[in-house]
Design an enzyme around this catalytic site. Structure first.
Site, mmCIF file in Angstrom:
data_model
loop_
_atom_site.group_PDB
_atom_site.id
_atom_site.type_symbol
_atom_site.label_atom_id
_atom_site.label_comp_id
_atom_site.label_asym_id
_atom_site.label_seq_id
_atom_site.Cartn_x
_atom_site.Cartn_y
_atom_site.Cartn_z
ATOM 1 N N ARG A 167 -16.560 0.448 13.506
ATOM 2 C CA ARG A 167 -15.753 -1.446 13.137
ATOM 3 C C ARG A 167 -17.333 -1.840 12.264
ATOM 4 O O ARG A 167 -17.764 -3.243 12.030
ATOM 5 C CB ARG A 167 -15.599 -1.432 14.157
ATOM 6 C CG ARG A 167 -15.182 -1.671 14.560
ATOM 7 C CD ARG A 167 -12.927 -0.976 13.369
ATOM 8 N NE ARG A 167 -12.084 -0.447 14.754
ATOM 9 C CZ ARG A 167 -12.130 0.673 14.653
ATOM 10 N NH1 ARG A 167 -13.197 1.109 14.324
ATOM 11 N NH2 ARG A 167 -10.919 1.427 16.217
ATOM 12 N N SER A 241 -7.512 -6.839 16.716
ATOM 13 C CA SER A 241 -8.162 -6.500 17.803
ATOM 14 C C SER A 241 -10.082 -7.679 17.825
ATOM 15 O O SER A 241 -9.779 -7.149 16.254
ATOM 16 C CB SER A 241 -9.391 -5.357 18.446
ATOM 17 O OG SER A 241 -8.372 -4.557 18.739
ATOM 18 N N GLU A 337 -14.642 -8.572 15.635
ATOM 19 C CA GLU A 337 -14.691 -8.052 14.463
ATOM 20 C C GLU A 337 -14.198 -8.673 13.079
ATOM 21 O O GLU A 337 -13.944 -7.733 12.450
ATOM 22 C CB GLU A 337 -13.572 -6.879 15.179
ATOM 23 C CG GLU A 337 -12.808 -5.647 14.754
ATOM 24 C CD GLU A 337 -12.480 -5.265 14.790
ATOM 25 O OE1 GLU A 337 -12.462 -4.378 15.943
ATOM 26 O OE2 GLU A 337 -11.219 -4.506 14.346
HETATM 27 C C1 FAD Z 1 -2.240 -5.709 14.324
HETATM 28 C C2 FAD Z 1 -3.025 -5.603 14.151
HETATM 29 C C3 FAD Z 1 -3.485 -4.705 14.274
HETATM 30 C C4 FAD Z 1 -4.616 -3.936 13.927
HETATM 31 N N1 FAD Z 1 -5.041 -2.512 13.704
HETATM 32 C C5 FAD Z 1 -6.423 -2.111 13.827
HETATM 33 C C6 FAD Z 1 -6.801 -0.798 13.824
HETATM 34 O O1 FAD Z 1 -5.816 -0.087 14.957
HETATM 35 N N2 FAD Z 1 -7.933 -0.319 13.500
HETATM 36 C C7 FAD Z 1 -8.957 -1.388 12.718
HETATM 37 O O2 FAD Z 1 -10.137 -0.744 12.212
HETATM 38 N N3 FAD Z 1 -8.918 -2.140 11.924
HETATM 39 C C8 FAD Z 1 -7.042 -2.573 12.541
HETATM 40 N N4 FAD Z 1 -6.934 -3.634 12.205
HETATM 41 C C9 FAD Z 1 -7.718 -5.261 11.778
HETATM 42 C C10 FAD Z 1 -7.879 -4.841 9.966
HETATM 43 O O3 FAD Z 1 -5.521 -3.983 9.431
HETATM 44 C C11 FAD Z 1 -9.204 -4.281 8.940
HETATM 45 O O4 FAD Z 1 -9.933 -3.850 9.473
HETATM 46 C C12 FAD Z 1 -8.143 -4.057 7.416
HETATM 47 O O5 FAD Z 1 -8.788 -2.589 7.012
HETATM 48 C C13 FAD Z 1 -7.671 -5.239 7.185
HETATM 49 O O6 FAD Z 1 -7.353 -5.268 5.518
HETATM 50 P P1 FAD Z 1 -7.203 -6.590 4.887
HETATM 51 O O7 FAD Z 1 -6.896 -5.732 3.308
HETATM 52 O O8 FAD Z 1 -6.071 -6.759 5.215
HETATM 53 O O9 FAD Z 1 -8.804 -6.831 4.630
HETATM 54 P P2 FAD Z 1 -9.345 -8.739 4.781
HETATM 55 O O10 FAD Z 1 -8.819 -8.920 5.445
HETATM 56 O O11 FAD Z 1 -8.544 -9.069 3.085
HETATM 57 O O12 FAD Z 1 -10.250 -8.147 4.492
HETATM 58 C C14 FAD Z 1 -11.678 -7.791 5.084
HETATM 59 C C15 FAD Z 1 -12.683 -7.762 5.553
HETATM 60 O O13 FAD Z 1 -13.003 -6.463 4.164
HETATM 61 C C16 FAD Z 1 -13.388 -7.209 3.040
HETATM 62 N N5 FAD Z 1 -12.965 -7.081 2.073
HETATM 63 C C17 FAD Z 1 -11.738 -6.247 1.561
HETATM 64 N N6 FAD Z 1 -11.199 -5.868 0.482
HETATM 65 C C18 FAD Z 1 -12.070 -5.514 0.151
HETATM 66 C C19 FAD Z 1 -12.877 -4.957 -1.496
HETATM 67 N N7 FAD Z 1 -11.573 -4.351 -2.214
HETATM 68 N N8 FAD Z 1 -14.333 -4.557 -1.186
HETATM 69 C C20 FAD Z 1 -15.126 -5.304 -0.662
HETATM 70 N N9 FAD Z 1 -14.519 -6.766 -0.050
HETATM 71 C C21 FAD Z 1 -13.183 -5.868 0.591
HETATM 72 C C22 FAD Z 1 -13.415 -9.197 2.590
HETATM 73 O O14 FAD Z 1 -14.637 -8.794 1.713
HETATM 74 C C23 FAD Z 1 -13.331 -9.032 4.001
HETATM 75 O O15 FAD Z 1 -15.232 -9.318 4.459
HETATM 76 C C24 FAD Z 1 -5.439 -4.428 12.797
HETATM 77 C C25 FAD Z 1 -5.652 -5.925 12.218
HETATM 78 C C26 FAD Z 1 -4.023 -5.991 12.595
HETATM 79 C C27 FAD Z 1 -3.448 -7.508 11.771
#
Ligand code: FAD
Length: 341
Positions: A167, A241, A337
């Protein structure tokens, strides 16, 4: 086309916790060129930036007044190479991750199915090296395209330069807010072999009497397990998480084991152990509890939820209370996380 600059944008629909916050300035980028236009913008260019994908791994505890929110909406899915040994695909940063998994499967390209149903965008996947059910993005990531938010320069980083860990990556550290990921490349090895050793997946396949699973079987297993265990953010706000599983050396693990013989832990390849944070939180009596408008999920205590109208501060207060209890009982402080703003 010129940039669409927006002001005073409500962020509630843009984060899966469903927390109210406002972005004073927000810009949607639909190409790497758009990112360069933001960098060159006479007023917005020099401000700090916060990059937002699907908002599924962020906790807003305040309005975003100081930084320009750069929302990545860069689309695109294509096959770059396909031969006997592997398939290489390129994905725009704004593609919804789960749709990428489905698209790959539909094209007959297997290898991402264990990461099904993870919310968010493809561009955020390397940021915390998403992982689930025995697979991490690092197992498939080939390279990442970025645009530097100071110089506007584009670069391609090979996966080995992204310092992907549990992570964790360079994008959560040195490059946080400095580089926008605009596209990622994934290499799917052939022949495909199922990653089905994870206990829940193995149990599901056994129950369905599937001894020789196809990629679609693994996909179905992962979707079924996730749907039964994890709250849907559309129904109950959450960011998955909320805490990482602590990784400790053998001495610390044995000390904890002496006092808590039932603790769940997994040996890692480097000789360290991953302790199940969910077990620790449940052992502190937090499962299903509520503090203010935030709560600990009934089935999966690693997940903190918005029980309705919670503020980021409410969630943070609950997170700190959970951290304090776990630290008191086990001597370890859990690390959040999601990115907390
Ligand atoms: C129900 C649920 C289940 C989940 N299960 C998992 C799981 O099983 N495993 C897991 O690893 N995660 C899980 N997650 C967490 C999440 O889905 C991941 O971390 C996902 O990759 C976040 O994507 P996002 O586009 O929503 O990022 P955001 O929440 O929009 O951003 C997260 C971070 O990434 C940065 N960021 C986003 N896009 C970019 C980009 N293009 N360039 C540079 N930086 C960027 C942001 O600035 C921020 O710091 C879960 C979340 C939920 C709500």
């Amino acid at each position: 086309m010129s940039l669409e600059l927006e002001t005073d944008v409500p962020l509630r629909a843009f984060n899966t916790f469903g927390i109210e916050a406002t972005a004073r300035r927000l810009v949607r980028v639909r190409s790497a060129r758009d990112v360069r236009l933001v960098v060159d913008h006479p007023e917005w260019g020099r401000s700090p930036k916060f990059i937002l994908g699907g908002g599924s791994n962020v906790l807003f505890t305040r309005d975003i007044d100081d930084a320009v929110v750069v929302k990545t909406e860069i689309r695109g899915l294509r096959v770059l190479e396909d031969d006997a040994r592997s398939t290489l695909i390129e994905v725009g940063a704004g593609e919804p991750w789960h749709d990428v998994v489905i698209w790959a499967l539909e094209q007959g390209f297997a290898g991402l199915e264990n990461l099904a149903l993870i919310p968010g965008t493809a561009g955020a996947a390397p940021v915390q090296n998403i992982g689930a059910y025995g697979l991490e993005l690092s197992d498939r990531l080939e390279s990442v395209d970025v645009v530097d938010l100071v110089t506007g320069r584009s670069a391609t980083l090979p996966a080995a330069h992204c310092r992907l860990g549990y992570r964790d990556s360079i994008f959560k550290r040195e490059l946080a807010g400095k580089s926008v990921i605009t596209a990622i490349r994934l290499r799917l090895p052939k022949p495909w072999a199922p990653v089905a050793g994870y206990a829940d997946v193995a149990r599901w396949l056994q129950r369905e009497q599937i001894s020789d699973p196809s990629p679609h079987d693994v996909f179905k297993a992962v979707c079924a397990i996730r749907t039964s265990k994890l709250p849907d953010p559309a129904q109950l706000g959450n960011a998955g998480s909320f805490f990482k599983n602590p990784v400790v050396n053998r001495t610390i693990r044995n000390e904890i084991l002496e006092e808590h013989p039932d603790i769940v832990s997994y040996p890692l390849d480097d000789g360290t152990y991953k302790l199940a944070a969910a077990w620790m939180i449940a052992a502190c009596g937090w499962k299903g509890q509520t503090l203010g408008r935030a709560g600990v999920h009934e089935q999966q205590p690693l997940v903190l939820v918005n029980r309705g109208g919670a503020t980021g501060a409410n969630v943070l207060e609950l997170a700190r209370a959970v951290q304090d209890s776990v630290e008191q009982k086990f001597g370890l402080r859990l690390e959040p996380e999601p990115v907390i703003l």
